[in-house]
Scaffold this motif. Structure first.
Motif, PDB file in Angstrom:
ATOM      1  N   UNK A  51       5.270 -24.981  -5.345  1.00  0.00           N
ATOM      2  CA  UNK A  51       6.284 -23.962  -5.608  1.00  0.00           C
ATOM      3  C   UNK A  51       6.009 -23.136  -6.857  1.00  0.00           C
ATOM      4  N   UNK A  52       4.949 -23.426  -7.577  1.00  0.00           N
ATOM      5  CA  UNK A  52       4.634 -22.674  -8.787  1.00  0.00           C
ATOM      6  C   UNK A  52       4.115 -21.299  -8.417  1.00  0.00           C
ATOM      7  N   UNK A  53       4.623 -20.289  -9.115  1.00  0.00           N
ATOM      8  CA  UNK A  53       4.120 -18.935  -8.914  1.00  0.00           C
ATOM      9  C   UNK A  53       3.167 -18.621 -10.053  1.00  0.00           C
ATOM     10  N   UNK A  54       2.107 -17.957  -9.717  1.00  0.00           N
ATOM     11  CA  UNK A  54       1.106 -17.584 -10.706  1.00  0.00           C
ATOM     12  C   UNK A  54       1.274 -16.098 -10.994  1.00  0.00           C
ATOM     13  N   UNK A  55       1.409 -15.773 -12.269  1.00  0.00           N
ATOM     14  CA  UNK A  55       1.596 -14.364 -12.631  1.00  0.00           C
ATOM     15  C   UNK A  55       0.257 -13.661 -12.662  1.00  0.00           C
ATOM     16  N   UNK A  56       0.284 -12.420 -12.227  1.00  0.00           N
ATOM     17  CA  UNK A  56      -0.910 -11.584 -12.267  1.00  0.00           C
ATOM     18  C   UNK A  56      -0.682 -10.507 -13.300  1.00  0.00           C
ATOM     19  N   UNK A  57      -1.763 -10.036 -13.890  1.00  0.00           N
ATOM     20  CA  UNK A  57      -1.652  -8.950 -14.844  1.00  0.00           C
ATOM     21  C   UNK A  57      -1.319  -7.673 -14.086  1.00  0.00           C
ATOM     22  N   UNK A  58      -0.406  -6.903 -14.666  1.00  0.00           N
ATOM     23  CA  UNK A  58      -0.031  -5.653 -14.021  1.00  0.00           C
ATOM     24  C   UNK A  58      -1.049  -4.587 -14.360  1.00  0.00           C
ATOM     25  N   UNK A  59      -1.518  -3.945 -13.340  1.00  0.00           N
ATOM     26  CA  UNK A  59      -2.479  -2.877 -13.510  1.00  0.00           C
ATOM     27  C   UNK A  59      -2.111  -1.740 -12.571  1.00  0.00           C
ATOM     28  N   UNK A  60      -2.466  -0.580 -12.967  1.00  0.00           N
ATOM     29  CA  UNK A  60      -2.290   0.571 -12.099  1.00  0.00           C
ATOM     30  C   UNK A  60      -3.653   0.950 -11.554  1.00  0.00           C
ATOM     31  N   UNK A  61      -3.763   1.082 -10.242  1.00  0.00           N
ATOM     32  CA  UNK A  61      -5.008   1.513  -9.622  1.00  0.00           C
ATOM     33  C   UNK A  61      -5.011   3.033  -9.582  1.00  0.00           C
ATOM     34  N   UNK A  62      -5.994   3.642 -10.227  1.00  0.00           N
ATOM     35  CA  UNK A  62      -6.060   5.091 -10.305  1.00  0.00           C
ATOM     36  C   UNK A  62      -7.361   5.603  -9.726  1.00  0.00           C
ATOM     37  N   UNK A  63      -7.272   6.696  -8.978  1.00  0.00           N
ATOM     38  CA  UNK A  63      -8.427   7.472  -8.548  1.00  0.00           C
ATOM     39  C   UNK A  63      -8.258   8.844  -9.171  1.00  0.00           C
ATOM     40  N   UNK A  64      -8.991   9.103 -10.263  1.00  0.00           N
ATOM     41  CA  UNK A  64      -8.815  10.357 -10.987  1.00  0.00           C
ATOM     42  C   UNK A  64      -9.426  11.509 -10.219  1.00  0.00           C
ATOM     43  N   UNK A  65      -8.844  12.701 -10.351  1.00  0.00           N
ATOM     44  CA  UNK A  65      -9.446  13.876  -9.729  1.00  0.00           C
ATOM     45  C   UNK A  65     -10.774  14.210 -10.420  1.00  0.00           C
ATOM     46  N   UNK A  66     -11.629  14.941  -9.730  1.00  0.00           N
ATOM     47  CA  UNK A  66     -12.958  15.253 -10.242  1.00  0.00           C
ATOM     48  C   UNK A  66     -12.979  16.622 -10.904  1.00  0.00           C
ATOM     49  N   UNK A 111      -3.367   9.742 -10.907  1.00  0.00           N
ATOM     50  CA  UNK A 111      -4.118   9.474  -9.692  1.00  0.00           C
ATOM     51  C   UNK A 111      -4.215  10.774  -8.881  1.00  0.00           C
ATOM     52  N   UNK A 112      -5.312  10.934  -8.164  1.00  0.00           N
ATOM     53  CA  UNK A 112      -5.493  12.147  -7.354  1.00  0.00           C
ATOM     54  C   UNK A 112      -4.433  12.246  -6.259  1.00  0.00           C
ATOM     55  N   UNK A 113      -3.881  11.117  -5.834  1.00  0.00           N
ATOM     56  CA  UNK A 113      -2.864  11.101  -4.787  1.00  0.00           C
ATOM     57  C   UNK A 113      -1.449  11.016  -5.349  1.00  0.00           C
ATOM     58  N   UNK A 114      -1.290  11.095  -6.675  1.00  0.00           N
ATOM     59  CA  UNK A 114       0.040  11.004  -7.295  1.00  0.00           C
ATOM     60  C   UNK A 114       0.869  12.234  -6.941  1.00  0.00           C
ATOM     61  N   UNK A 115       2.159  12.027  -6.850  1.00  0.00           N
ATOM     62  CA  UNK A 115       3.064  13.142  -6.531  1.00  0.00           C
ATOM     63  C   UNK A 115       3.117  14.111  -7.704  1.00  0.00           C
ATOM     64  N   UNK A 116       3.239  15.378  -7.365  1.00  0.00           N
ATOM     65  CA  UNK A 116       3.310  16.431  -8.374  1.00  0.00           C
ATOM     66  C   UNK A 116       4.502  16.205  -9.300  1.00  0.00           C
ATOM     67  N   UNK A 117       5.603  15.713  -8.750  1.00  0.00           N
ATOM     68  CA  UNK A 117       6.811  15.473  -9.544  1.00  0.00           C
ATOM     69  C   UNK A 117       6.569  14.425 -10.623  1.00  0.00           C
ATOM     70  N   UNK A 118       5.738  13.425 -10.360  1.00  0.00           N
ATOM     71  CA  UNK A 118       5.449  12.393 -11.352  1.00  0.00           C
ATOM     72  C   UNK A 118       4.753  12.988 -12.573  1.00  0.00           C
TER      73      UNK A 118
END
Length: 137
Positions: free
Chosen positions: A32-47, A106-113
């Motif tokens: 029942x133990x949960x293992x925490x993962x490091x939070x990361x944001x996956x980014x694909x930057x525009x070129x 991210x290249x796929x991020x919303x314009x509003x963000x």
């Protein structure tokens, strides 16, 4: 009447059931133990084609992933609102008052963000804003 002394024996503690119960508890806790993962944001930057900076001024890096989550200098924000972003940018701007804000979206991020990041920067008073890109190699 029987006046002979009774022979009393020492009580024995049976450890086998105790060990069985401890093993069952140990197995239950392991499952029942949960293992925490490091939070990361996956980014694909525009070129883009850009020159590399020779010297690095003070910078505040705001990362925006495709889901609209924000991270300021590597710390992921819990709430994805403009107000929360403004508060965190104010804290970062106090540490580096004349810093450059780098929006790494991210290249796929919303314009509003991205617009929300720029609005929060305007509210804080950060006027030097640039965008991070990947080079086309």
């Amino acid at each position: 009447m029987n006046f002979r002394p009774r022979t009393t024996s020492e009580p024995d503690i049976n450890l086998i059931p105790f060990i069985d119960v401890l093993l069952v508890i140990l197995i239950f806790l392991m499952l029942t133990t949960t293992y925490s993962r490091f939070q990361e944001l996956q980014l694909n930057l525009p070129l883009a084609n850009a020159e590399q900076l020779r010297e690095r001024p003070q910078e505040i890096v705001v990362a925006v992933n495709a889901d609209g989550q924000y991270a300021i200098n590597g710390m992921v924000l819990n709430r994805n609102t403009t107000d929360a972003l403004t508060v965190q940018l104010q804290k970062a701007a106090r540490e580096a008052p004349d810093a450059i804000l780098i929006v790494s979206a991210d290249a796929q991020a919303a314009h509003q963000s991205v617009i929300s990041v720029m609005e929060a920067a305007r509210n804080v008073g950060l006027v030097k804003v640039t965008f991070a890109t990947q080079s086309r190699n």
